[in-house]
Write a protein that holds these residues in place. Structure first.
Motif, PDB file in Angstrom:
ATOM      1  N   ASP A  70       0.834  -1.208   0.000  1.00 53.43           N
ATOM      2  CA  ASP A  70       0.000   0.000   0.000  1.00 53.43           C
ATOM      3  C   ASP A  70       0.866   1.256   0.000  1.00 53.43           C
ATOM      4  O   ASP A  70       0.578   2.232  -0.724  1.00 53.43           O
ATOM      5  CB  ASP A  70      -0.927   0.018   1.209  1.00 53.43           C
ATOM      6  CG  ASP A  70      -2.052  -1.012   1.105  1.00 53.43           C
ATOM      7  OD1 ASP A  70      -2.325  -1.485  -0.013  1.00 53.43           O
ATOM      8  OD2 ASP A  70      -2.644  -1.352   2.153  1.00 53.43           O
ATOM      9  N   ASN A  71       1.946   1.224   0.787  1.00 54.79           N
ATOM     10  CA  ASN A  71       2.828   2.385   0.854  1.00 54.79           C
ATOM     11  C   ASN A  71       3.711   2.518  -0.389  1.00 54.79           C
ATOM     12  O   ASN A  71       4.112   3.632  -0.756  1.00 54.79           O
ATOM     13  CB  ASN A  71       3.691   2.326   2.123  1.00 54.79           C
ATOM     14  CG  ASN A  71       2.889   2.680   3.363  1.00 54.79           C
ATOM     15  OD1 ASN A  71       1.870   3.364   3.274  1.00 54.79           O
ATOM     16  ND2 ASN A  71       3.323   2.212   4.525  1.00 54.79           N
ATOM     17  N   LYS A  73       2.574   1.840  -3.368  1.00 59.24           N
ATOM     18  CA  LYS A  73       1.654   2.491  -4.307  1.00 59.24           C
ATOM     19  C   LYS A  73       1.673   4.007  -4.119  1.00 59.24           C
ATOM     20  O   LYS A  73       1.715   4.775  -5.089  1.00 59.24           O
ATOM     21  CB  LYS A  73       0.235   1.967  -4.113  1.00 59.24           C
ATOM     22  CG  LYS A  73       0.025   0.527  -4.557  1.00 59.24           C
ATOM     23  CD  LYS A  73      -1.410   0.088  -4.304  1.00 59.24           C
ATOM     24  CE  LYS A  73      -1.634  -1.353  -4.746  1.00 59.24           C
ATOM     25  NZ  LYS A  73      -3.032  -1.802  -4.481  1.00 59.24           N
ATOM     26  N   LYS A  74       1.662   4.440  -2.865  1.00 60.06           N
ATOM     27  CA  LYS A  74       1.675   5.872  -2.571  1.00 60.06           C
ATOM     28  C   LYS A  74       3.003   6.501  -2.987  1.00 60.06           C
ATOM     29  O   LYS A  74       3.039   7.583  -3.587  1.00 60.06           O
ATOM     30  CB  LYS A  74       1.420   6.101  -1.085  1.00 60.06           C
ATOM     31  CG  LYS A  74       0.037   5.679  -0.610  1.00 60.06           C
ATOM     32  CD  LYS A  74      -0.082   5.819   0.901  1.00 60.06           C
ATOM     33  CE  LYS A  74      -1.422   5.315   1.402  1.00 60.06           C
ATOM     34  NZ  LYS A  74      -1.527   5.361   2.890  1.00 60.06           N
ATOM     35  N   GLY A  77       3.256   6.611  -6.782  1.00 55.56           N
ATOM     36  CA  GLY A  77       2.146   7.226  -7.494  1.00 55.56           C
ATOM     37  C   GLY A  77       1.437   6.256  -8.416  1.00 55.56           C
ATOM     38  O   GLY A  77       0.753   6.672  -9.359  1.00 55.56           O
ATOM     39  N   ALA A  79      -1.319   3.964  -8.242  1.00 52.78           N
ATOM     40  CA  ALA A  79      -2.523   3.385  -7.640  1.00 52.78           C
ATOM     41  C   ALA A  79      -2.965   2.140  -8.397  1.00 52.78           C
ATOM     42  O   ALA A  79      -3.678   1.282  -7.872  1.00 52.78           O
ATOM     43  CB  ALA A  79      -3.655   4.412  -7.626  1.00 52.78           C
TER      44      ALA A  79
END
Length: 297
Positions: A70-71, A73-74, A77, A79
């Protein structure tokens, strides 16, 4: 997406045939450019990383890796990041991380000094020691009672060296052999082809819980040593290590780590809804504060 055994063998073969490691770009750069992160898992390392009822990875380590993804992805950038999953064994997990086939490994890997020369480790997230899985009616209760017996462990694990050293030091003369994975090692004991399976005690509790007749097996002996588990990834990648460490540290500070621990070690878990009833060790409690990635010697 699950990779086939053929894909795994090919990846390992490439590493051997070239005779050297390919130059793999920093993980976050690689993931951002390709739009894919490959997460390795084990198939029978209960409760850390194993296949659930639907044949998909589940477990304590696996869930922590989902937070890391999840991190990622952040940070990238992306998603739309695709997550590919790859089953690994004790023998091929390190080469597959090194050659870039796998970006992160979520299993039950001991963080020690020798391995740290080949790969990198995150903050330690479990501590365990080598004990023995035996038949409950075997009469075996300790290491000394394995004298002249047949002992098996899983190939490619640190437990082999630990058991071999104990065998030599105490002159026990037990016959030490290896099996390809934890499930096969346990089956050798269940089938009477080995008297004991020496492995990390928490994995033995998991295998016992998943057995057809859990009451027929017992975990015995004092731990031969205490070693940390940690999530593994490629060396010399400080940006990715910081992201992984920050994710785990954040979970430890927020209490999410302890909640996840209770879910997998002190509650009913798949596949049979058995509770391992494994309280958090003092070493792990201490590391919730220290957040150390210190390896075993």
């Amino acid at each position: 997406m699950l990779f086939s055994p053929t894909r795994i063998a090919a990846a390992c073969g490439l590493l051997l045939s070239f005779g050297a490691l390919a130059q793999v770009p920093p993980t976050l750069d690689k993931v951002k450019a390709q739009g894919v992160i490959t997460v390795a898992h084990r198939e029978s390392s209960i409760p850390f990383s194993y296949l659930g009822a639907e044949g998909k990875p589940v477990g304590f380590g696996w869930e922590i890796c989902q937070r890391i993804v999840d991190n990622v992805k952040k940070a990238t950038g992306r998603a739309d990041l695709k997550v590919e999953t790859l089953p690994v064994t004790s023998q091929n997990r390190i080469p597959l991380v090194q050659n870039g086939t796998v970006d992160i490994e979520c299993g039950s890997t001991t963080n020690n000094s020798d391995r740290a020369k080949q790969v990198a480790f995150a903050i330690n997230y479990f501590y365990t020691g080598t004990r023995f899985l035996v038949k409950a009616d075997s009469g075996i209760k300790s290491l000394a009672e394995l004298k002249g017996k047949r002992v098996v462990t899983t190939a490619g694990t640190t437990n082999f060296q630990v058991l071999r050293a104990a065998n030599q030091k105490q002159e026990l003369g037990f016959d030490l052999s290896t099996a390809k994975d934890h499930s096969e090692s346990a089956l050798l004991v269940e089938g009477g082809r080995a008297d004991a399976f020496g492995m990390d005690d928490i994995l033995l509790y998991g295998l016992r819980a998943a057995a057809a007749r859990p009451e027929s097996l017992a975990v015995v002996g004092e731990p031969l040593q205490v070693e940390p588990y940690a999530i593994m990834f490629r060396k010399d990648d400080p940006a990715f290590k910081k992201l992984v460490d920050d994710t785990i540290a954040g979970m430890m500070k927020s209490g999410e780590f302890e909640t996840l621990y209770k879910k997998w070690f002190q509650s009913a878990i798949p596949p049979k809804g058995i509770n391992l009833n494994a309280p958090m060790s003092k070493e792990l409690q201490d590391n919730l504060k220290a957040m150390s990635d210190k390896p075993a010697l």
